[in-house]
Design a protein around this motif. Structure first.
Motif, PDB file in Angstrom:
ATOM      1  N   PHE A 159      48.729  47.528  41.997  1.00  0.00           N
ATOM      2  CA  PHE A 159      48.989  46.609  43.043  1.00  0.00           C
ATOM      3  C   PHE A 159      49.918  45.530  43.449  1.00  0.00           C
ATOM      4  O   PHE A 159      50.845  44.808  43.981  1.00  0.00           O
ATOM      5  CB  PHE A 159      47.852  46.503  43.941  1.00  0.00           C
ATOM      6  CG  PHE A 159      47.727  46.087  45.359  1.00  0.00           C
ATOM      7  CD1 PHE A 159      47.833  47.181  46.571  1.00  0.00           C
ATOM      8  CD2 PHE A 159      47.736  44.242  45.252  1.00  0.00           C
ATOM      9  CE1 PHE A 159      48.691  45.881  47.746  1.00  0.00           C
ATOM     10  CE2 PHE A 159      47.365  44.022  46.691  1.00  0.00           C
ATOM     11  CZ  PHE A 159      48.292  44.629  47.933  1.00  0.00           C
ATOM     12  N   SER A 160      49.541  44.595  42.298  1.00  0.00           N
ATOM     13  CA  SER A 160      50.404  43.121  41.663  1.00  0.00           C
ATOM     14  C   SER A 160      50.582  42.862  40.146  1.00  0.00           C
ATOM     15  O   SER A 160      49.375  43.484  39.119  1.00  0.00           O
ATOM     16  CB  SER A 160      49.374  42.021  42.266  1.00  0.00           C
ATOM     17  OG  SER A 160      48.033  42.131  41.437  1.00  0.00           O
ATOM     18  N   PRO A 161      51.386  42.336  39.292  1.00  0.00           N
ATOM     19  CA  PRO A 161      51.939  42.550  38.691  1.00  0.00           C
ATOM     20  C   PRO A 161      50.497  41.740  37.129  1.00  0.00           C
ATOM     21  O   PRO A 161      50.209  40.835  38.236  1.00  0.00           O
ATOM     22  CB  PRO A 161      53.023  41.726  38.481  1.00  0.00           C
ATOM     23  CG  PRO A 161      53.012  41.372  39.712  1.00  0.00           C
ATOM     24  CD  PRO A 161      52.236  41.434  40.762  1.00  0.00           C
ATOM     25  N   ARG A 165      50.613  40.023  48.106  1.00  0.00           N
ATOM     26  CA  ARG A 165      49.844  41.654  47.194  1.00  0.00           C
ATOM     27  C   ARG A 165      48.551  39.617  46.194  1.00  0.00           C
ATOM     28  O   ARG A 165      47.272  40.866  46.270  1.00  0.00           O
ATOM     29  CB  ARG A 165      51.036  41.664  46.431  1.00  0.00           C
ATOM     30  CG  ARG A 165      51.639  43.056  47.119  1.00  0.00           C
ATOM     31  CD  ARG A 165      52.027  43.722  46.254  1.00  0.00           C
ATOM     32  NE  ARG A 165      52.775  43.780  45.469  1.00  0.00           N
ATOM     33  CZ  ARG A 165      54.191  43.169  44.174  1.00  0.00           C
ATOM     34  NH1 ARG A 165      54.520  43.095  46.049  1.00  0.00           N
ATOM     35  NH2 ARG A 165      54.728  42.990  43.884  1.00  0.00           N
ATOM     36  N   ARG A 166      49.442  39.147  45.664  1.00  0.00           N
ATOM     37  CA  ARG A 166      48.167  38.553  45.050  1.00  0.00           C
ATOM     38  C   ARG A 166      46.926  37.924  45.853  1.00  0.00           C
ATOM     39  O   ARG A 166      45.889  38.003  45.209  1.00  0.00           O
ATOM     40  CB  ARG A 166      48.678  37.140  44.298  1.00  0.00           C
ATOM     41  CG  ARG A 166      49.325  37.491  43.010  1.00  0.00           C
ATOM     42  CD  ARG A 166      50.544  36.963  42.362  1.00  0.00           C
ATOM     43  NE  ARG A 166      50.935  37.030  41.048  1.00  0.00           N
ATOM     44  CZ  ARG A 166      51.862  36.843  41.041  1.00  0.00           C
ATOM     45  NH1 ARG A 166      53.165  35.480  41.259  1.00  0.00           N
ATOM     46  NH2 ARG A 166      52.451  37.141  39.462  1.00  0.00           N
ATOM     47  N   GLU A 167      47.196  37.839  47.038  1.00  0.00           N
ATOM     48  CA  GLU A 167      46.947  37.119  48.081  1.00  0.00           C
ATOM     49  C   GLU A 167      45.299  38.371  48.715  1.00  0.00           C
ATOM     50  O   GLU A 167      43.676  37.842  48.394  1.00  0.00           O
ATOM     51  CB  GLU A 167      46.893  36.028  49.559  1.00  0.00           C
ATOM     52  CG  GLU A 167      45.867  35.995  50.364  1.00  0.00           C
ATOM     53  CD  GLU A 167      44.940  34.677  49.331  1.00  0.00           C
ATOM     54  OE1 GLU A 167      44.220  34.765  50.384  1.00  0.00           O
ATOM     55  OE2 GLU A 167      45.560  33.823  48.857  1.00  0.00           O
ATOM     56  N   ILE A 168      45.683  38.993  48.788  1.00  0.00           N
ATOM     57  CA  ILE A 168      44.972  40.423  49.336  1.00  0.00           C
ATOM     58  C   ILE A 168      44.169  40.637  47.832  1.00  0.00           C
ATOM     59  O   ILE A 168      42.798  41.159  47.752  1.00  0.00           O
ATOM     60  CB  ILE A 168      46.034  41.693  49.310  1.00  0.00           C
ATOM     61  CG1 ILE A 168      47.156  41.172  50.946  1.00  0.00           C
ATOM     62  CG2 ILE A 168      45.248  42.776  49.895  1.00  0.00           C
ATOM     63  CD1 ILE A 168      47.765  42.581  51.193  1.00  0.00           C
ATOM     64  N   ALA A 169      44.612  40.416  46.587  1.00  0.00           N
ATOM     65  CA  ALA A 169      44.159  41.261  46.001  1.00  0.00           C
ATOM     66  C   ALA A 169      42.632  40.323  45.244  1.00  0.00           C
ATOM     67  O   ALA A 169      41.826  40.325  44.830  1.00  0.00           O
ATOM     68  CB  ALA A 169      44.757  41.128  44.375  1.00  0.00           C
ATOM     69  N   ARG A 170      42.766  38.680  45.316  1.00  0.00           N
ATOM     70  CA  ARG A 170      41.773  37.751  45.292  1.00  0.00           C
ATOM     71  C   ARG A 170      40.785  37.805  46.237  1.00  0.00           C
ATOM     72  O   ARG A 170      39.819  37.535  46.016  1.00  0.00           O
ATOM     73  CB  ARG A 170      42.751  36.745  45.502  1.00  0.00           C
ATOM     74  CG  ARG A 170      42.295  35.545  44.795  1.00  0.00           C
ATOM     75  CD  ARG A 170      42.689  33.868  45.416  1.00  0.00           C
ATOM     76  NE  ARG A 170      43.070  33.448  46.883  1.00  0.00           N
ATOM     77  CZ  ARG A 170      41.882  33.390  48.191  1.00  0.00           C
ATOM     78  NH1 ARG A 170      39.998  33.315  47.144  1.00  0.00           N
ATOM     79  NH2 ARG A 170      42.190  33.314  49.143  1.00  0.00           N
ATOM     80  N   VAL A 171      41.752  38.319  47.640  1.00  0.00           N
ATOM     81  CA  VAL A 171      40.986  38.512  48.565  1.00  0.00           C
ATOM     82  C   VAL A 171      39.451  39.154  48.086  1.00  0.00           C
ATOM     83  O   VAL A 171      38.327  39.583  48.425  1.00  0.00           O
ATOM     84  CB  VAL A 171      40.858  38.232  50.036  1.00  0.00           C
ATOM     85  CG1 VAL A 171      39.935  38.622  51.085  1.00  0.00           C
ATOM     86  CG2 VAL A 171      41.887  37.364  50.427  1.00  0.00           C
ATOM     87  N   CYS A 172      40.019  40.448  48.238  1.00  0.00           N
ATOM     88  CA  CYS A 172      39.447  42.088  47.865  1.00  0.00           C
ATOM     89  C   CYS A 172      38.273  41.648  45.847  1.00  0.00           C
ATOM     90  O   CYS A 172      37.394  41.664  46.334  1.00  0.00           O
ATOM     91  CB  CYS A 172      40.676  43.205  47.268  1.00  0.00           C
ATOM     92  SG  CYS A 172      39.693  44.917  46.930  1.00  0.00           S
ATOM     93  N   TYR A 173      38.674  40.682  45.768  1.00  0.00           N
ATOM     94  CA  TYR A 173      37.788  40.000  44.284  1.00  0.00           C
ATOM     95  C   TYR A 173      36.928  39.261  44.718  1.00  0.00           C
ATOM     96  O   TYR A 173      35.589  40.038  44.099  1.00  0.00           O
ATOM     97  CB  TYR A 173      38.936  39.400  43.340  1.00  0.00           C
ATOM     98  CG  TYR A 173      38.816  39.733  42.061  1.00  0.00           C
ATOM     99  CD1 TYR A 173      38.149  40.108  40.685  1.00  0.00           C
ATOM    100  CD2 TYR A 173      38.548  38.059  41.426  1.00  0.00           C
ATOM    101  CE1 TYR A 173      37.732  39.682  39.557  1.00  0.00           C
ATOM    102  CE2 TYR A 173      38.181  37.323  40.289  1.00  0.00           C
ATOM    103  CZ  TYR A 173      37.401  38.357  39.352  1.00  0.00           C
ATOM    104  OH  TYR A 173      36.555  37.530  38.178  1.00  0.00           O
ATOM    105  N   GLN A 174      36.774  39.021  45.317  1.00  0.00           N
ATOM    106  CA  GLN A 174      36.545  37.909  45.392  1.00  0.00           C
ATOM    107  C   GLN A 174      35.100  38.220  46.323  1.00  0.00           C
ATOM    108  O   GLN A 174      33.695  38.107  46.284  1.00  0.00           O
ATOM    109  CB  GLN A 174      36.784  37.013  46.871  1.00  0.00           C
ATOM    110  CG  GLN A 174      37.180  35.801  45.534  1.00  0.00           C
ATOM    111  CD  GLN A 174      36.263  35.004  44.416  1.00  0.00           C
ATOM    112  OE1 GLN A 174      34.912  34.541  44.963  1.00  0.00           O
ATOM    113  NE2 GLN A 174      36.947  34.758  43.240  1.00  0.00           N
ATOM    114  N   ASN A 175      35.608  39.616  47.425  1.00  0.00           N
ATOM    115  CA  ASN A 175      34.542  40.363  47.739  1.00  0.00           C
ATOM    116  C   ASN A 175      33.641  41.065  47.594  1.00  0.00           C
ATOM    117  O   ASN A 175      32.820  41.133  47.790  1.00  0.00           O
ATOM    118  CB  ASN A 175      35.024  41.414  48.999  1.00  0.00           C
ATOM    119  CG  ASN A 175      36.334  40.040  50.465  1.00  0.00           C
ATOM    120  OD1 ASN A 175      35.237  39.352  50.726  1.00  0.00           O
ATOM    121  ND2 ASN A 175      36.976  40.683  50.877  1.00  0.00           N
ATOM    122  N   ILE A 176      34.275  41.489  46.296  1.00  0.00           N
ATOM    123  CA  ILE A 176      33.078  42.005  45.864  1.00  0.00           C
ATOM    124  C   ILE A 176      32.253  41.327  44.642  1.00  0.00           C
ATOM    125  O   ILE A 176      31.171  42.368  44.334  1.00  0.00           O
ATOM    126  CB  ILE A 176      34.494  43.520  44.213  1.00  0.00           C
ATOM    127  CG1 ILE A 176      35.068  43.924  45.402  1.00  0.00           C
ATOM    128  CG2 ILE A 176      33.717  44.217  43.357  1.00  0.00           C
ATOM    129  CD1 ILE A 176      36.505  44.549  44.167  1.00  0.00           C
TER     130      ILE A 176
END
Length: 626
Positions: free
Chosen positions: A522-524, A483-494
């Motif tokens: 989505f993540s802690p 989940r943290r990896e998915i959130a990190r990629v989303c954050y960077q894409n934004i």
């Protein structure tokens, strides 16, 4: 008594709040987040206006004073564009941003696409020292106010300056500092409410934020109403406890196995919960040993430069040395050569990293006071002690391997294995020392906490749990990683869409501020971040719901892969034991389920489908799905 207490509290609260936001701004600038520094600058200007309004009350209608009052009323709104320009320059984004603006045909004017040396120096000075200038102006205003007769208000402000500076100077014990950090915001907020106007409104918001339970209760009620219109997951669902389903009936288990994926969804309560906290790990508080371990290591320049070129703190250091440039990631080796000043690049890189480690040790020992929260520092101190104990343990294991090496000189295979294991442990020890020095070195308490927490979770705790002993916890830990990896990629894409911000998107303060809009649900997130979600924060978070919806879809599709990463044999053994010991089932029912798993429902399901359906059962039992 009452007539003098009110202005005294107003002065104390206004000055205390001004110092607080300046400290936050300094904390942000320590990570070179100059874009984010505009927010505390805005509030500093508002507080300066509040102090000057008291001067106006003590003077006649002097034209100069009235002119200054008008200027200070518009100052907070002038700060934003000026700080934005200064941030563009400091992050090396000025030229590219101005070109993008000039490409808009709708603009009636063309903006300059470059900065002269003089203007660049002015923007650099503004970015670094604007908050100091505003604070000096605030203190001068307070002194003038006392001279004009506003003794109550002025003395309250001066007392606040003395208290806050004493807290930040390190002369007070950590426990006293932590106590004052906890209760000064409440006192300040209550006092600001007495000032009225925009300052009083800010005080009311500050008071509510001091009571997170009440704030979250109010926001829960608002969210329940807004939920009917906006949809998505509610705060109540996110904050709920995860219900483990260890009491499923035979019929419910079969309904889960025979059902379709569309009948089950990700449980948002599961997504918001941490798994491993590291409370029981041993500690070693001889922090000076960090430096001894560093000096004993044989550092390779390639290892050092690979770490430095990926670290936002070192890039920020280069940006401070060469403002206005933006090619640091590509030319780290070149800039290290420029800064070496006669020494070799290897010596400079090692020296810079060592200096960061020296700063970290001074902070951990309490010899140096850092910017940021005492609470963050206390937690980071505990984590750093656990890491030191772990690193020393690696050294002990390496020593044992080297001693055993002499026994295997005549056995080539065992000798190679010993050498390979020792090299792996040596590299791990160097990596951990580098991470602590570079990412946690001369930084704020929150930065140290982030770096040390990543090591605790990523390097130490995962190795202390055996797959066979605790398969469930291992899977949950892997799910958090995913989940943290998915959130990190989303954050960077934004951030990729807004290249202006890309330069500082990895900074701890920026990622906490903006990343919270993506991560909550989505993540802690930490309790501190969770308590931010009130007012405007809540509605911005709701606006990010479409991003989280796509993230949930990606996460749902990766559940099988997470379990498979541990090997099918581990899952098969776990599931068989789980069914054999499952409460509330008869022996015949247990046997029927085991047979369904081993035979693929009598040959109806292939191997992939069988595992997929029993993965679904596993995730329902663990509260991952609902």
């Amino acid at each position: 008594m009452g007539s003098s207490l009110t202005p005294w509290m107003s002065g104390f609260s206004l000055a205390s709040s001004e110092i607080g936001v300046k400290e936050f701004g300094d904390d942000v600038k320590q990570g070179s987040s100059y874009y984010l520094a505009s927010r505390p600058l805005f509030f500093q200007a508002v507080f300066l206006r509040g102090a000057f309004d008291e001067i106006v009350k003590c003077t006649a209608q002097v034209p100069v004073v009235k002119t200054m009052q008008v200027f200070l009323k518009i100052l907070p709104f002038v700060i934003y564009p000026v700080q934005y320009l200064a941030a563009l320059y400091m992050h090396g984004d000025f030229d590219t941003t101005m070109k993008r603006f000039n490409n808009w045909e709708i603009l009636p004017i063309r903006l300059p696409e470059g900065v002269s040396v003089g203007n660049g120096r002015a923007l650099s000075l503004y970015a670094r020292y604007a908050s100091d200038v505003i604070q000096v102006a605030f203190m001068v205003s307070v002194c003038v106010l006392v001279r004009l007769g506003g003794v109550a208000f002025g003395s309250g402000a001066l007392v606040a300056f003395g208290v806050r500076k004493m807290v930040g100077s390190g002369h007070l014990p950590d426990r006293v500092r932590l106590f004052m950090e906890s209760y000064l915001p409440l006192m300040s907020g209550a006092g600001l409410m007495m000032c009225g106007g925009i300052v009083g409104l800010m005080g009311a918001v500050s008071v509510v934020e001091c009571f997170p339970r009440a704030q979250n209760f109010i926001m829960g009620k608002i969210d329940r109403v807004f939920q009917k219109v906006a949809g998505g997951h509610s705060l109540e669902e996110i904050d709920a406890e995860v219900a483990l389903r260890g009491d499923l009936s035979f019929a419910e288990i079969n309904r889960i196995l025979d059902g379709d994926d569309v009948d089950f969804e990700i449980n948002p309560a599961h997504c918001s919960k941490e798994v491993i906290c590291g409370k029981d790990l041993p500690q070693d508080r001889c922090f000076d040993d960090y430096l001894e371990l560093f000096d004993k290591a044989k550092w390779d320049y390639g290892l050092l430069i690979n770490k430095l070129k990926r670290d936002e703190r070192f890039i920020s250091f280069l940006r401070e040395q060469y403002p206005g440039r933006n090619d640091f990631e590509r030319r780290v080796d070149y800039y290290i050569g420029q800064l070496s000043d006669g020494a070799s690049k290897e010596q400079f890189a090692k020296g810079w990293v060592r200096d960061q480690l020296v700063c970290l040790i001074s902070v951990l020992k309490g010899d140096k006071r850092i910017k940021g929260s005492q609470n963050h520092l206390d937690r980071a101190r505990d984590d750093s002690a656990k890491i030191l104990h772990y690193i020393k343990g690696l050294g002990d294991e390496i020593g044992r391997l080297k001693k055993s090496r002499c026994r295997y000189l005549l056995e080539y295979v065992r000798l190679v294995g010993v050498d390979a294991r020792a090299e792996i442990l040596e590299r791990e020890r160097e990596d951990l020392l580098l991470k602590m020095a570079v990412e946690a070195g001369n930084y704020c308490g929150e930065g140290i906490l982030r770096a040390s927490g990543q090591i605790i979770y990523g390097n130490i705790e995962k190795r202390s749990v055996s797959i066979a002993d605790d398969f469930e916890e291992m899977v949950k830990g892997k799910l958090i990683d995913r989940r943290r990896e998915i959130a990190r990629v989303c954050y960077q894409n934004i951030f990729m869409r807004w290249k202006i911000m890309q330069a500082y998107s990895l900074d701890i303060h920026t990622s906490k501020f903006y990343g919270a809009f993506i991560n909550l649900g989505f993540s802690p997130v930490t309790e501190e971040v969770r308590n931010l979600f009130s007012g405007l924060f809540y509605f911005v978070w709701k606006g990010f719901s479409p991003f989280r919806k796509r993230m949930y879809q990606e996460y749902r599709g990766s559940l099988d892969a997470v379990v498979h990463s541990f090997g099918r044999i581990h899952f098969a053994g776990y599931m068989r034991r789980k069914l054999e010991n499952y409460p509330g089932l008869t022996e015949d029912q247990k046997e029927a389920l085991i047979d369904k798993f081993t035979s693929g429902n009598g040959g109806v399901w292939d191997d992939v489908e069988t595992h997929h359906r029993f993965h679904r059962l596993f995730f329902m039992m663990q509260g991952v799905l609902r």
